[in-house]
Design a protein around this motif. Structure first.
Motif, PDB file in Angstrom:
ATOM      1  N   ALA A   1      45.880  42.684  26.741  1.00 37.36           N
ATOM      2  CA  ALA A   1      44.800  41.930  27.391  1.00 37.36           C
ATOM      3  C   ALA A   1      43.457  42.294  26.781  1.00 37.36           C
ATOM      4  O   ALA A   1      42.606  41.427  26.552  1.00 37.36           O
ATOM      5  N   LYS A   2      43.236  43.576  26.487  1.00 34.32           N
ATOM      6  CA  LYS A   2      41.989  44.022  25.845  1.00 34.32           C
ATOM      7  C   LYS A   2      41.842  43.399  24.457  1.00 34.32           C
ATOM      8  O   LYS A   2      40.766  42.975  24.062  1.00 34.32           O
ATOM      9  N   ILE A   3      42.942  43.336  23.711  1.00 40.34           N
ATOM     10  CA  ILE A   3      42.909  42.731  22.364  1.00 40.34           C
ATOM     11  C   ILE A   3      42.581  41.255  22.467  1.00 40.34           C
ATOM     12  O   ILE A   3      41.740  40.747  21.733  1.00 40.34           O
TER      13      ILE A   3
ATOM     14  N   LYS B   1      39.167  39.317  21.012  1.00 41.35           N
ATOM     15  CA  LYS B   1      39.229  38.172  20.099  1.00 41.35           C
ATOM     16  C   LYS B   1      38.409  36.999  20.614  1.00 41.35           C
ATOM     17  O   LYS B   1      37.879  36.219  19.846  1.00 41.35           O
ATOM     18  N   GLU B   2      38.328  36.864  21.952  1.00 42.55           N
ATOM     19  CA  GLU B   2      37.563  35.780  22.562  1.00 42.55           C
ATOM     20  C   GLU B   2      36.056  36.012  22.459  1.00 42.55           C
ATOM     21  O   GLU B   2      35.284  35.065  22.449  1.00 42.55           O
ATOM     22  N   ALA B   3      35.649  37.259  22.409  1.00 45.30           N
ATOM     23  CA  ALA B   3      34.215  37.616  22.406  1.00 45.30           C
ATOM     24  C   ALA B   3      33.538  37.318  21.087  1.00 45.30           C
ATOM     25  O   ALA B   3      34.048  37.038  20.104  1.00 45.30           O
TER      26      ALA B   3
END
Length: 133
Positions: free
Chosen positions: A125-127, A131-133
């Protein structure tokens, strides 16, 4: 940034019954996972798409172990017990090669990144969020 040129590297299990080739650059970054199976075996991951991996010997010597979700397919040599590659949960359409099972001198490891596989869902979830940021 251009991707580094890649060549086929060879590797395999301890006894030589299982052999494989992987298409990879000469210098690579790898992942070290702290999940129970990777931690206990000292596995260093080079994750590649399926088209960059080929089993060259020993399909009949491979035994497979699954646990937890059953998505990952942990392939071991039935003779010596070494897991030189497997199908990872994070990329079930590819392979993770144990860099420690590549032939000596095949690659140079330039960086080892730790992956928190002991908390797989949270780590993924952190990865995804990064990637979305």
């Amino acid at each position: 940034m251009a991707e580094a040129p890649m060549t086929w590297k060879s590797g395999g299990c301890h006894c030589g019954a299982v052999r494989f080739d992987v298409l990879a650059p000469d210098e690579i970054e790898v992942k070290e996972c702290n999940c129970s199976i990777c931690r206990m075996t000292g596995y260093l991951h080079l994750i590649v798409p399926a088209e960059r991996f080929r089993l060259t010997k020993g399909a009949d010597k491979i035994t497979t172990y699954n646990f937890n979700t059953g998505t990952a397919k942990h392939h071991f040599c039935s003779v010596c017990g070494i897991k030189s590659f497997y199908v990872p949960r994070s990329k079930p359409d590819g392979f993770s090669v144990n860099v420690r099972c590549l032939d000596d001198g095949a690659v140079t490891v330039t960086r080892i990144t730790v992956f928190d596989g002991a908390h797989w869902e949270e780590a993924m979830a952190k990865i995804a969020h990064a990637k979305e940021a």
